[in-house]
Structure formats: C-alpha cells, structure tokens
Design an enzyme around this catalytic site. Structure first.
Site, PDB file in Angstrom:
ATOM      1  N   GLU A 129      37.955  33.739  43.698  1.00  0.00           N
ATOM      2  CA  GLU A 129      36.817  32.812  43.541  1.00  0.00           C
ATOM      3  C   GLU A 129      37.335  31.404  43.204  1.00  0.00           C
ATOM      4  OE1 GLU A 129      33.626  33.839  40.694  1.00  0.00           O
ATOM      5  OE2 GLU A 129      33.628  31.692  40.208  1.00  0.00           O
ATOM      6  N   SER A 233      38.491  41.615  36.994  1.00  0.00           N
ATOM      7  CA  SER A 233      38.593  40.788  35.792  1.00  0.00           C
ATOM      8  C   SER A 233      37.357  40.936  34.914  1.00  0.00           C
ATOM      9  CB  SER A 233      38.830  39.328  36.164  1.00  0.00           C
ATOM     10  OG  SER A 233      37.711  38.826  36.815  1.00  0.00           O
TER      11      SER A 233
END
Ligand code: F3S
Length: 711
Positions: A129, A233
C-alpha cells in the site's frame, strides 16, 4: 483438540474479518473471473492462505509481480488489489483489461499525495500500500515507520520543515504511533498538512480488540484468540494489542491451529467454572474461517454460545489545530446516494467491461460497458451519471451514463423545440415511412414528406449522413419526437437570405455555383439567393451562348453590378476588370494602323472581325472592296482572315471601324449613269447594327427577367 468446560462463553468482535475494502476486492476479483473465465491479481489480494485458496477455487490467481503477469496471454484479465498500485502500474496496464479493486480509502490517499507539496508517509516502506501511495507522489517524499524515524528525518531535512509537507499514514498504521508522530511534526513544521488516513475499520478493529482483550483478561481463565496470517500487518498489530492486555492471547491462522501444543497448554487452565473466550480476526480473514474456529470451540464447550457482540468502541480523539480529520473530511464531502440521483463522478479506471468512478462517497461507482453510451470517456474525466442501484452492504453504486445522456439529450430537445432551434443528427435507419435520426442517443422520426428527398427519390441516400433538422412535434410523456429536415433547411435559407440582403452592396464579390443556364445568361447561387449574370457579362470574349464559356455546377467569381431588394433581383458580372481588352487595345492600337482581323459575324451592312480577343471591328459594306457590292457574303465569310486598316476608334462607345478598302490601290471613280441612291453613313449603320443587336439581347433579357423566380 483443546478441552474447554461447558460454562465457557465465546464473544466474537463485531468487526472481525474482512473490512469493506477487502470484501469488495474479493468480490470484484470473483466477478472478473466469472465474466472472463479467469483473472489474475497483481500481488496477493489478501495475506491469508485460506482466502487465496477460496479465490483459486473461483479461478482467481495471484502473481507476485506485474512483470510475471505481463508474460501472460494478451487477453488476460488483471485485478488491482485493495492495497492499490502506483501510477507506473496503471501506465503498464494501458490497453489491457483490468479491474481496479483499490480500496476507496487508499484511492483518496493517492489523490491527497499527487499534488506539488512534499510528502511524508507514516508506514512500512516495504508494504504494497505504501509503495503504491509513493508511486503517485510527484514531488519529494520520505517514509517513516516510527516517531523516532520522523524526528530524525525532520532534524536532518530542512526542505520538509520549510515546505509545508503533507503528512499521511498507511491505512493500517498503529494509531498510537501516529499520535506521537503528529506531536513531532507539529513541533518541527508550522505549516504541515496532516491527514489522518488511518482507516476507521482498522481503528475500530484495534480499539475493540483492546477492550475485548482487557475484558477477557479480567475474567478468570479467559482466552483471547486472534485469527490472521503472520504475514498480515494488521493481524500482527491486532495480536500485539491483545497480547499487551491479555497474556492468554493466541494467534492462529485457522481452525487447524487450535490443536497446537501451545494452545492445549493454555486452554487447560479453565477446566472448571465460568470463563470467557474472545475472538477477533484480521482484515484479510474470510468469514468462513472465523465461523469454523467458532464452531469448533463451541463444540468443545458443548453448549453453543450465541455470537456475542461488543459495544462499538470509537477512540475518543480530540483533534487540535493543524490536524485534519481525514475521515471527517471524507464524510463531509459524502453525498447522499440513492437510486435515480444524478451525480458527478471522476473516472478512475476504464476496462472492457466497465468504468470505475470516484463519486466522493464511501462506495465505489461502476458503470457497466453497456451503460456508458457513445461519448468518449478518458481517465480523469468528470462525467455526469445517474444512480441505478445502491448496495451499501457491499459498498457498490451502479451507475448509468447512457441513461443520463438520454435524459439530458431529451431536455435539450425540449428546449430546442421551444426555441425553434435547428439541430444536427445522424440518419441511422430508414423505416417504412421515413428515416430515424439520432441526436445524443435519442431517436427522432422524420417522415418521408419532411425528409427533403423528392417523392421519386430514394430515402437511402440519407443513410449515415449528418443532417440538420427541426423538431415539429414533441410528446414528453411518450418521449415521441418528430423532426423535419425540410423545415430546417427552409429556416436556414431564410436566415441566410436575410443576412444576404442586409449585407449586399454594389461591387461586393461572391463565389457561387452556376445553378441554371438560359440563352441570355446564367443563374448563380450566392448562398440562398440566386443572382443573374447576363451573357454580355460572362466573359470579355464574344460568345453567342453561355455554354461556350461556362457550365452548370461550375464555381464562378462574380461582382454585384446592381440589385433590387424589393424585387429580390441581383445582376452580376463575371468579367474581370483587370482583363478588360479595351485597356490593352487603346494602349497598343491606333487609327491608321494596318492589322489582321478574323471575320466573326456577317450582317447586311457589313462584317464584324476580331482584332484581338474581345475587340471586334466593323467593316462597313462600303469598306469591303474597291468595287460596289450588294451582298457582304459575296466577298467575306465567317472565319476568313483579312488585312484591314483601323479607321476609327470610339473609346466612349467602345467601337472600332476598320476597312479593307483603305488598304487597296485607289481605283478610278466609276461613271454613275443611273440615279444615285443615298446610302446611310457608315457610322449610322454601324450604330444601328450594334443597337439592333443590343435591343435583341435586351428584349431577350427582359422577357426572361419576367420569368425570374420570386425568392
Ligand atoms: Fe480499505 Fe480500510 Fe480495509 S483502508 S482495505 S477498508 S482496512
């Protein structure tokens, strides 16, 4: 298998599992594979093996890099995952079929960072991202993963301190670290623009995990179960938060992990008495996996607990000066979306099957290919569309551009009808009694009688042609429209005529097409108005009929000689004053000069002979021979070349007298025995011949002028 006592209860956090962004990406990928047979995601859609297996069963396959994908077959279909990608990948995808499943929240960050200001991203620099966000930055940027890294960066980099940097966070960045970062950035930069881009889904999930894990920790023998991949994550962060509060926190990927030795050890504690088990899951965990974990644990408890729910906990944040509440900012711009609403949307991606648009709302907008319409649409265009379906649960808004084009087009047509405006459309079919004309996607019927094609003509000649038409009937309820090509051309001609008569003046030049021809001249179309060029004004050369000089359809440059607005008549001349042969004649010839001339016309009083093109001289009958002759044809024929002397030049009347006799040896005067008949003088006769010829022409003109059509 672990052992739990029957008094245990299980609580699952409300927001465990897929966030709306991941759910949407999974659905887009599955839909792409369903439509095309197979689809490839650029990188793994989610960091979860179970989710990947579910996708593979639906023919959605993942590749780690775009390079890997670019070797696939030419018509392969790609899916951009919710993490988003940088501009470079979009460029590489140009011309390929792809679906953009970038989460709308991530997409917003791409917009924020794409300006000219320097950017600092708080996040993991190796996370896709963050790589994607960086790929949209055009100016200087850096990435920090902790408050200390940010402190160091701002200490050493003056440019960030002085140039009003934009500060954004990876959507899954730890909110505590983020708050510390904000304090640091405020300390160093007085003019930073701080966008809290941490996703609500993450904040809420983390906040609920914290509360639930605290609750579990307080209950005797409670266990907190975090489901997720060790590579995800947000799942790892969730585990860290729970572990911090509840020592009995286990991190599993799926139900199979419940059987591990660690877990057995941990779950041996609450063998008696009431206990509480909390479950939460990362954003990439499919609902099936959470369900499986829950049902296995429930079976162990042997009393199936109801799915518990926790109050939604929202972090109580008070923003201070300089901070921009990203979600609040986004919310402010949200429109209320409902079916039938007209909205403006920005084109984010285009593929063979649909256009993905940003509506400025949480949901993503899709315009299916068959709802796009005819107009060309480019990336970044702001287009108007109409909402056809809203699915809040799935985060989709279906739109149609074709429908709004049609509605807007109809509104335009109503206005054009009221204002009597002439429109342009394409004839796309010939029907029984007329033709169908399309205007901005709307069909208008033009009856044969209004088509401008004569009864004996063929309507097919209009097919695929752009025509001007005027609406003559409109039924708003039935959406029925009738047009007239004839009325439009009449209207246009009227307007052109009005303009013509308002602007006409003697000497004005036009280039017009010769529409028709008569023996006395030609009619030239000057743009809705016809003007006449008399035979004598067609050319300087001597012609008996216009066809000797021009032909129908030819373009002619003409000058207005005179006009009559009341009778709507215009007289024109096609003679170029620069090429007037009289000018040349006067300059080069004089009386007494002997020249050669060619007989071009024989009259009872003499013959006309051409000296140069456009200049004919008259040889009076008395000047043809030394002998007395009764008939000109005795001595001369048309086409014959003769030696003559110029005896008189009359510039005012543009007449020339010439004589053959003047060049002959003087002959003795014959003895006249009979009574002498007085002959008219040369000049008198010549004048009478020319005048007679002029009268003939004028009579003809007058006759035909009466026949001129009234405009
Ligand atoms: Fe999007 Fe937030 Fe999920 S940013 S992908 S909704 S965690």
């Amino acid at each position: 298998m672990m052992t739990l006592n029957k008094d245990c209860s299980i609580v699952i956090a409300d927001n465990a599992g897929f966030c709306s962004g991941v759910k949407r990406a999974m659905e887009i990928a599955a839909e792409a594979a369903r439509k095309h047979g197979k689809a490839y995601t650029i990188g793994r859609l989610v960091h979860n093996h179970d989710a990947i297996r579910i996708l593979e069963r639906k023919n959605v396959f993942a590749a780690e890099t775009f390079e890997e994908l670019s070797e696939l077959e030419e018509n392969a279909v790609f899916v951009i995952r919710s993490h988003g990608v940088g501009q470079e990948v979009y460029d590489k995808l140009a011309g390929r079929t792809f679906y953009d499943a970038t989460c709308p929240f991530v997409k917003k960050i791409h917009h924020i960072v794409s300006g000219d200001a320097p950017v600092i991203i708080a996040g993991d620099r190796a996370h896709p991202e963050v790589i994607g966000i960086a790929g949209h930055i055009k100016s200087e940027y850096d990435i920090v993963n902790s408050p200390s890294e940010l402190e160091t960066l701002l200490n050493i980099n003056e440019s960030f301190r002085h140039n009003a940097p934009i500060f954004v966070a990876q959507t899954t960045f730890n909110e505590y670290k983020w708050r510390d970062c904000i304090q640091i950035i405020k300390k160093h930069c007085t003019n930073a623009k701080i966008f809290d881009t941490i996703c609500n889904a993450t904040v809420e999930r983390q906040s609920q995990a914290r509360k639930l894990s605290q609750e579990i920790a307080e209950s005797a023998g409670g266990i907190m179960v975090v489901i997720g991949s060790k590579h995800s994550s947000n799942s790892v962060k969730l585990y860290e938060i729970c572990k911090e509060n509840c020592n009995s926190t286990v991190f599993i990927e799926n139900a199979r992990d419940l059987n591990t030795a660690d877990l057995k050890e941990m779950t041996r504690i609450p063998t008696r008495g009431a206990c509480k088990i909390g479950i939460t899951a990362g954003a990439s965990v499919p609902a099936e996996i959470i369900k499986e974990v829950h049902s296995i644990m429930s079976m162990e408890i042997k009393s199936v607990g109801e799915f518990g729910s926790l109050e939604t906990v929202t972090a109580d944040e008070t923003l201070s000066d300089g901070e921009i509440d990203f979600m609040a900012e986004v919310d402010k711009t949200f429109q209320k979306i409902y079916t039938g609403k007209r909205v403006k949307a920005c084109v984010m991606s285009i593929n063979n099957n649909e256009i993905v648009v940003d509506l400025g709302v949480k949901q993503s907008g899709y315009i299916p290919a068959d709802e796009i319409g005819d107009a060309e649409v480019k990336l970044g265009d702001e287009i108007e569309c109409i909402v056809t379906k809203v699915n809040d649960a799935e985060g989709f808004v279906h739109l149609s551009k074709k429908r709004i084009d049609s509605e807007l087009g109809f509104e335009k047509l109503v206005a054009a009808y009221n204002e009597q405006t002439v429109l342009e459309g394409l004839v796309d079919s010939v029907v029984n009694s007329g033709v169908m004309v399309t205007f901005e996607g709307i069909k208008i019927f033009v009856p044969a009688s209004q088509s401008g094609v004569p009864k004996s003509g063929n309507l097919e000649t209009l097919l695929k042609k752009t025509v001007k038409f005027k609406l003559i009937e409109i039924n708003e309820q039935r959406k029925r429209l009738v047009g007239s090509i004839r009325a439009a051309s009449r209207l246009e001609n009227d307007a052109a005529r009005e303009k013509f008569w308002a602007e006409i003046e003697v000497g004005k030049k036009f280039v017009g097409e010769i529409k028709s021809m008569e023996s006395y001249g030609v009619f030239v179309d000057l743009g809705g108005v016809d003007g006449m060029v008399h035979l004598s004004e067609l050319t300087w050369a001597r012609v008996r009929h216009p066809k000797e000089a021009v032909s129908i359809g030819e373009k002619l440059e003409v000058t207005v000689k005179s006009y009559d607005p009341e009778k709507r008549r215009v007289s024109l001349s096609a003679k170029d004053p620069e090429a007037n042969p009289w000018t040349k004649f006067i300059n080069e010839y004089s009386e007494g000069l002997a020249v050669k001339a060619k007989v071009v016309n024989i009259t009872p009083f003499g013959a006309f002979a051409q000296i140069i093109p456009g200049i004919d001289g008259l040889i009076h009958i008395s000047q043809i021979s030394g002998d007395r002759i009764k008939n000109v044809s005795e001595k001369l024929q048309v086409g014959q070349e003769v030696d003559v002397q110029i005896t008189e030049i009359n510039p005012d009347q543009e007449r020339v007298s010439i004589s053959i006799k003047a060049l002959l040896e003087p002959q003795p005067e014959p003895v006249v025995e009979e009574e002498t008949v007085e002959e008219p003088s040369e000049t008198e006769e010549a004048e009478s011949v020319v005048e007679e010829n002029s009268e003939i022409v004028e009579e003809e003109t007058a006759e035909h002028t009466e026949e001129l059509p009234e405009e």
